[in-house]
Design a protein around this motif. Structure first.
Motif, mmCIF file in Angstrom:
data_model
loop_
_atom_site.group_PDB
_atom_site.id
_atom_site.type_symbol
_atom_site.label_atom_id
_atom_site.label_comp_id
_atom_site.label_asym_id
_atom_site.label_seq_id
_atom_site.Cartn_x
_atom_site.Cartn_y
_atom_site.Cartn_z
ATOM 1 N N ARG A 38 0.839 -1.195 0.000
ATOM 2 C CA ARG A 38 0.000 0.000 0.000
ATOM 3 C C ARG A 38 0.876 1.249 0.000
ATOM 4 N N ARG A 39 0.288 2.315 -0.525
ATOM 5 C CA ARG A 39 0.960 3.610 -0.497
ATOM 6 C C ARG A 39 -0.024 4.640 0.013
ATOM 7 N N ALA A 40 0.290 5.199 1.156
ATOM 8 C CA ALA A 40 -0.516 6.276 1.726
ATOM 9 C C ALA A 40 -0.030 7.612 1.181
ATOM 10 N N PRO A 41 -0.863 8.630 1.192
ATOM 11 C CA PRO A 41 -0.450 9.938 0.680
ATOM 12 C C PRO A 41 0.822 10.432 1.375
ATOM 13 N N GLY A 42 1.806 10.797 0.583
ATOM 14 C CA GLY A 42 3.035 11.340 1.117
ATOM 15 C C GLY A 42 3.982 10.326 1.721
ATOM 16 N N LYS A 43 3.693 9.049 1.546
ATOM 17 C CA LYS A 43 4.537 8.016 2.138
ATOM 18 C C LYS A 43 5.037 7.050 1.074
ATOM 19 N N GLU A 44 6.045 6.273 1.463
ATOM 20 C CA GLU A 44 6.581 5.251 0.585
ATOM 21 C C GLU A 44 5.624 4.056 0.529
ATOM 22 N N ARG A 45 5.729 3.303 -0.565
ATOM 23 C CA ARG A 45 4.970 2.063 -0.648
ATOM 24 C C ARG A 45 5.491 1.091 0.401
ATOM 25 N N GLU A 46 4.609 0.394 1.068
ATOM 26 C CA GLU A 46 5.016 -0.532 2.117
ATOM 27 C C GLU A 46 4.282 -1.864 1.984
ATOM 28 N N LEU A 47 4.973 -2.891 2.452
ATOM 29 C CA LEU A 47 4.380 -4.221 2.453
ATOM 30 C C LEU A 47 3.192 -4.263 3.408
ATOM 31 N N VAL A 48 2.123 -4.929 2.985
ATOM 32 C CA VAL A 48 0.993 -5.203 3.866
ATOM 33 C C VAL A 48 1.012 -6.691 4.225
ATOM 34 N N ALA A 49 0.909 -7.545 3.221
ATOM 35 C CA ALA A 49 0.894 -8.989 3.462
ATOM 36 C C ALA A 49 1.172 -9.718 2.163
ATOM 37 N N THR A 50 1.831 -10.864 2.276
ATOM 38 C CA THR A 50 2.054 -11.713 1.127
ATOM 39 C C THR A 50 1.776 -13.162 1.502
ATOM 40 N N ILE A 51 1.516 -13.976 0.491
ATOM 41 C CA ILE A 51 1.277 -15.390 0.703
ATOM 42 C C ILE A 51 1.927 -16.169 -0.423
ATOM 43 N N ARG A 52 2.744 -17.155 -0.043
ATOM 44 C CA ARG A 52 3.392 -17.990 -1.040
ATOM 45 C C ARG A 52 2.422 -19.028 -1.583
ATOM 46 N N ASN A 53 2.822 -19.675 -2.650
ATOM 47 C CA ASN A 53 1.977 -20.690 -3.271
ATOM 48 C C ASN A 53 1.633 -21.793 -2.291
ATOM 49 N N GLY A 54 2.568 -22.116 -1.383
ATOM 50 C CA GLY A 54 2.342 -23.160 -0.390
ATOM 51 C C GLY A 54 1.586 -22.698 0.833
ATOM 52 N N GLY A 55 1.271 -21.416 0.904
ATOM 53 C CA GLY A 55 0.462 -20.914 2.006
ATOM 54 C C GLY A 55 1.204 -20.154 3.092
ATOM 55 N N ILE A 56 2.515 -20.039 2.982
ATOM 56 C CA ILE A 56 3.272 -19.279 3.984
ATOM 57 C C ILE A 56 2.947 -17.796 3.846
ATOM 58 N N THR A 57 2.639 -17.168 4.968
ATOM 59 C CA THR A 57 2.221 -15.765 4.953
ATOM 60 C C THR A 57 3.225 -14.866 5.672
ATOM 61 N N ASN A 83 -9.951 -5.906 8.766
ATOM 62 C CA ASN A 83 -10.848 -5.679 9.894
ATOM 63 C C ASN A 83 -10.286 -4.608 10.817
ATOM 64 N N SER A 84 -11.149 -4.078 11.657
ATOM 65 C CA SER A 84 -10.740 -3.053 12.629
ATOM 66 C C SER A 84 -9.944 -1.939 11.961
ATOM 67 N N LEU A 85 -10.465 -1.452 10.868
ATOM 68 C CA LEU A 85 -9.740 -0.464 10.073
ATOM 69 C C LEU A 85 -9.558 0.840 10.830
ATOM 70 N N LYS A 86 -8.417 1.458 10.579
ATOM 71 C CA LYS A 86 -8.042 2.720 11.207
ATOM 72 C C LYS A 86 -7.834 3.767 10.117
ATOM 73 N N PRO A 87 -7.949 5.042 10.464
ATOM 74 C CA PRO A 87 -7.695 6.085 9.460
ATOM 75 C C PRO A 87 -6.306 5.951 8.826
ATOM 76 N N GLU A 88 -5.335 5.488 9.573
ATOM 77 C CA GLU A 88 -3.979 5.344 9.028
ATOM 78 C C GLU A 88 -3.853 4.187 8.039
ATOM 79 N N ASP A 89 -4.900 3.390 7.881
ATOM 80 C CA ASP A 89 -4.910 2.365 6.841
ATOM 81 C C ASP A 89 -5.311 2.936 5.483
ATOM 82 N N THR A 90 -5.711 4.190 5.455
ATOM 83 C CA THR A 90 -6.084 4.831 4.201
ATOM 84 C C THR A 90 -4.892 4.844 3.252
#
Length: 115
Positions: A38-57, A83-90
């Motif tokens: 994700r990329r928030a306004p004025g910020k660098e792109r950052e990892l949120v979550a990833t999942i491998r083909n085998g299911g590792i998260t 879930n439980s979203l916050k304004p900083e998740d925008t």
């Protein structure tokens, strides 16, 4: 050609939930990890979550316990339950799909958390 298409963004109140979806299609033989940044306004792109083909998260510390990533390999689709979203998740949320030689990105979907 590889296509990566996200859907499911929108406007939600703090504490609310959304589910993002992302489908990879085209020449995707060897598809491995899929996930979200994700990329928030004025910020660098950052990892949120990833999942491998085998299911590792992998999750960013800021979303652990609130977001859940999952995938349906038969549909080449990855989901992100927010879930439980916050304004900083925008942010604009971008999906990626990893093939052996290249990472492909979607166009992004806007998530806005505001009352």
């Amino acid at each position: 050609q590889v296509q990566v298409v996200e859907s499911g963004g929108g406007l939600v109140q703090p504490g609310g939930s959304l589910r993002l979806s992302c489908v990879a299609s085209g020449s995707i033989f060897g598809l491995d990890a899929m996930g979200w940044y994700r990329r928030a306004p004025g910020k660098e792109r950052e990892l949120v979550a990833t999942i491998r083909n085998g299911g590792i998260t992998t999750y960013a510390d800021s979303v652990k316990g609130r977001f859940t990533i999952s995938r349906d390999n038969a549909k080449n689709t990855v989901y992100l339950q927010l879930n439980s979203l916050k304004p900083e998740d925008t942010a604009v949320y971008y999906c990626h799909a990893d093939l052996p030689l290249k990472r492909y990105w979607g166009q992004g979907t806007q998530v806005t958390v505001s009352s």
